[in-house]
Design an enzyme around this catalytic site. Sequence first.
Site, PDB file in Angstrom:
ATOM      1  N   HIS A  63      27.609 -23.371   3.298  1.00  0.00           N
ATOM      2  CA  HIS A  63      28.333 -24.667   3.162  1.00  0.00           C
ATOM      3  C   HIS A  63      28.346 -25.072   4.796  1.00  0.00           C
ATOM      4  O   HIS A  63      28.024 -24.049   5.681  1.00  0.00           O
ATOM      5  CB  HIS A  63      30.075 -24.459   2.705  1.00  0.00           C
ATOM      6  CG  HIS A  63      30.638 -23.393   3.459  1.00  0.00           C
ATOM      7  ND1 HIS A  63      30.515 -21.846   3.604  1.00  0.00           N
ATOM      8  CD2 HIS A  63      31.987 -23.765   3.847  1.00  0.00           C
ATOM      9  CE1 HIS A  63      31.305 -21.380   4.243  1.00  0.00           C
ATOM     10  NE2 HIS A  63      32.392 -22.527   4.487  1.00  0.00           N
ATOM     11  N   HIS A  65      30.869 -25.835   7.136  1.00  0.00           N
ATOM     12  CA  HIS A  65      31.885 -25.372   7.990  1.00  0.00           C
ATOM     13  C   HIS A  65      31.412 -24.547   9.164  1.00  0.00           C
ATOM     14  O   HIS A  65      30.265 -24.012   9.213  1.00  0.00           O
ATOM     15  CB  HIS A  65      32.892 -24.401   7.420  1.00  0.00           C
ATOM     16  CG  HIS A  65      34.040 -24.890   6.521  1.00  0.00           C
ATOM     17  ND1 HIS A  65      34.653 -24.287   5.365  1.00  0.00           N
ATOM     18  CD2 HIS A  65      34.352 -26.480   6.375  1.00  0.00           C
ATOM     19  CE1 HIS A  65      35.613 -25.322   4.772  1.00  0.00           C
ATOM     20  NE2 HIS A  65      35.180 -26.535   5.377  1.00  0.00           N
ATOM     21  N   ASP A  67      32.072 -22.469  11.263  1.00  0.00           N
ATOM     22  CA  ASP A  67      32.048 -20.849  11.467  1.00  0.00           C
ATOM     23  C   ASP A  67      30.577 -20.420  10.883  1.00  0.00           C
ATOM     24  O   ASP A  67      30.262 -19.235  10.872  1.00  0.00           O
ATOM     25  CB  ASP A  67      33.112 -20.212  11.169  1.00  0.00           C
ATOM     26  CG  ASP A  67      33.462 -20.338   9.730  1.00  0.00           C
ATOM     27  OD1 ASP A  67      33.544 -21.303   8.989  1.00  0.00           O
ATOM     28  OD2 ASP A  67      34.206 -19.302   9.104  1.00  0.00           O
ATOM     29  N   HIS A  68      30.020 -21.364  10.006  1.00  0.00           N
ATOM     30  CA  HIS A  68      28.746 -20.993   9.042  1.00  0.00           C
ATOM     31  C   HIS A  68      27.418 -21.619   9.868  1.00  0.00           C
ATOM     32  O   HIS A  68      26.492 -21.372   9.391  1.00  0.00           O
ATOM     33  CB  HIS A  68      29.027 -21.217   7.631  1.00  0.00           C
ATOM     34  CG  HIS A  68      30.003 -20.391   7.124  1.00  0.00           C
ATOM     35  ND1 HIS A  68      29.713 -19.355   6.269  1.00  0.00           N
ATOM     36  CD2 HIS A  68      31.515 -20.375   7.420  1.00  0.00           C
ATOM     37  CE1 HIS A  68      31.019 -18.681   5.983  1.00  0.00           C
ATOM     38  NE2 HIS A  68      32.022 -19.273   6.680  1.00  0.00           N
ATOM     39  N   ASP A 211      32.096 -18.443   1.236  1.00  0.00           N
ATOM     40  CA  ASP A 211      33.432 -18.784   1.294  1.00  0.00           C
ATOM     41  C   ASP A 211      33.925 -19.439   0.219  1.00  0.00           C
ATOM     42  O   ASP A 211      33.278 -20.224  -0.512  1.00  0.00           O
ATOM     43  CB  ASP A 211      33.954 -19.657   2.479  1.00  0.00           C
ATOM     44  CG  ASP A 211      33.801 -19.246   3.808  1.00  0.00           C
ATOM     45  OD1 ASP A 211      33.267 -18.132   3.699  1.00  0.00           O
ATOM     46  OD2 ASP A 211      34.108 -19.595   4.868  1.00  0.00           O
ATOM     47  N   HIS A 269      33.582 -11.741   6.158  1.00  0.00           N
ATOM     48  CA  HIS A 269      34.590 -12.938   6.323  1.00  0.00           C
ATOM     49  C   HIS A 269      36.037 -12.381   6.478  1.00  0.00           C
ATOM     50  O   HIS A 269      36.808 -12.905   5.774  1.00  0.00           O
ATOM     51  CB  HIS A 269      34.620 -13.714   5.321  1.00  0.00           C
ATOM     52  CG  HIS A 269      34.756 -15.484   5.798  1.00  0.00           C
ATOM     53  ND1 HIS A 269      35.934 -15.936   5.754  1.00  0.00           N
ATOM     54  CD2 HIS A 269      34.108 -16.247   6.297  1.00  0.00           C
ATOM     55  CE1 HIS A 269      35.961 -17.014   6.280  1.00  0.00           C
ATOM     56  NE2 HIS A 269      34.784 -17.403   6.802  1.00  0.00           N
TER      57      HIS A 269
HETATM   58 ZN   LIG Z   1      34.337 -22.175   4.815  1.00  0.00          ZN
HETATM   59 ZN   LIG Z   2      34.037 -19.446   6.782  1.00  0.00          ZN
END
Ligand SMILES: [Zn+2]
Ligand SMILES: [Zn+2]
Length: 307
Positions: A63, A65, A67-68, A211, A269
């Site tokens: 996805h 976001h 942090d990815h 996530d 995570h």
């Molecule tokens: Zn996320």
């Molecule tokens: Zn994340």
Amino acid sequence: MELLFLGTGAGIPAKTRNVTSVALKLLEERRSVWLFDCGEATQHQILHTSIKPRKIEKIFITHLHGDHVYGLPGLVSSRSFQGGESLLTVYGPKGIKTYLETVLDATGTHLTYPLVIEEIEEGIVFEDDQFIVTAKSVVHGIPAFGYRIEEKDIPGALDAEALKEAGISPGPVYQKLKNGETVTLEDGRTVNGADFIGPPKKGRIIAISGDTKQCENVKILAENADVLVHEATFAKGDRELAGDYYHSTTEQAAETAKAAGAGQLILTHISARYQGESVNELVSEAKGIFPNSTAAFDFYEYEVKRR
Ligand SMILES: [Zn+2]
Ligand SMILES: [Zn+2]
């Protein structure tokens, strides 16, 4: 086939846990490496490993976001300076193409290799004669996918010793027997190829949740998987919090692994609030439901063995 965790933290980088990325090393299988997510500084993490960026063949994004994906443009760019000439394919939800192309364009980045960016939907996202990768939607507040990586069974080898003993000499007939055909030999004997083929090697299965809140689709992705990599942002007591933030608890991850009949659960995570002893606590919580549980840490490597 090994999973090498490059970043195992949640949300923002911490000293001991970088943001999310996990490498699937397929060096023996196809002399390449696949990445799942590419959080900021993933390329820095790679410097501490034996992974060669030019060997990275595919990057699957769960996805969008930060942090990815914040590490994606840097890694894609550096790959050009590290001898990358072969095709790189990036898979991810709608928006991944605009995101990556915009950054590369704005920074005047010229790649020395072909880059294909595929915006995916649920279903099979990649298949060849070796592997099949399936994506399914998970529940995370924005479009998000989990992945199932299935290695196809490797057909059994022809038993040359047994053939020799049976007085069958090498020749074109071997190929037919290898295909499992029934063949009539020159001396009139009829032999069945199946009698001379060893057992097939069962392909391995890996599931990656990305996530997500606890959800049915991860269970489907992880059905009989050898290993399930599941996010566990929260401890078991924080079910409500986990639900509110579209994340999972240790227990929920373990429940999914159990329901799916997975062989091993690896929690990742993990929030920076859990350090030292409290990480062991997280593992205990998962083990209470699914004994084969462990927690990943940065640079943790797990060999995916055949069951
Ligand atoms: Zn996320
Ligand atoms: Zn994340």
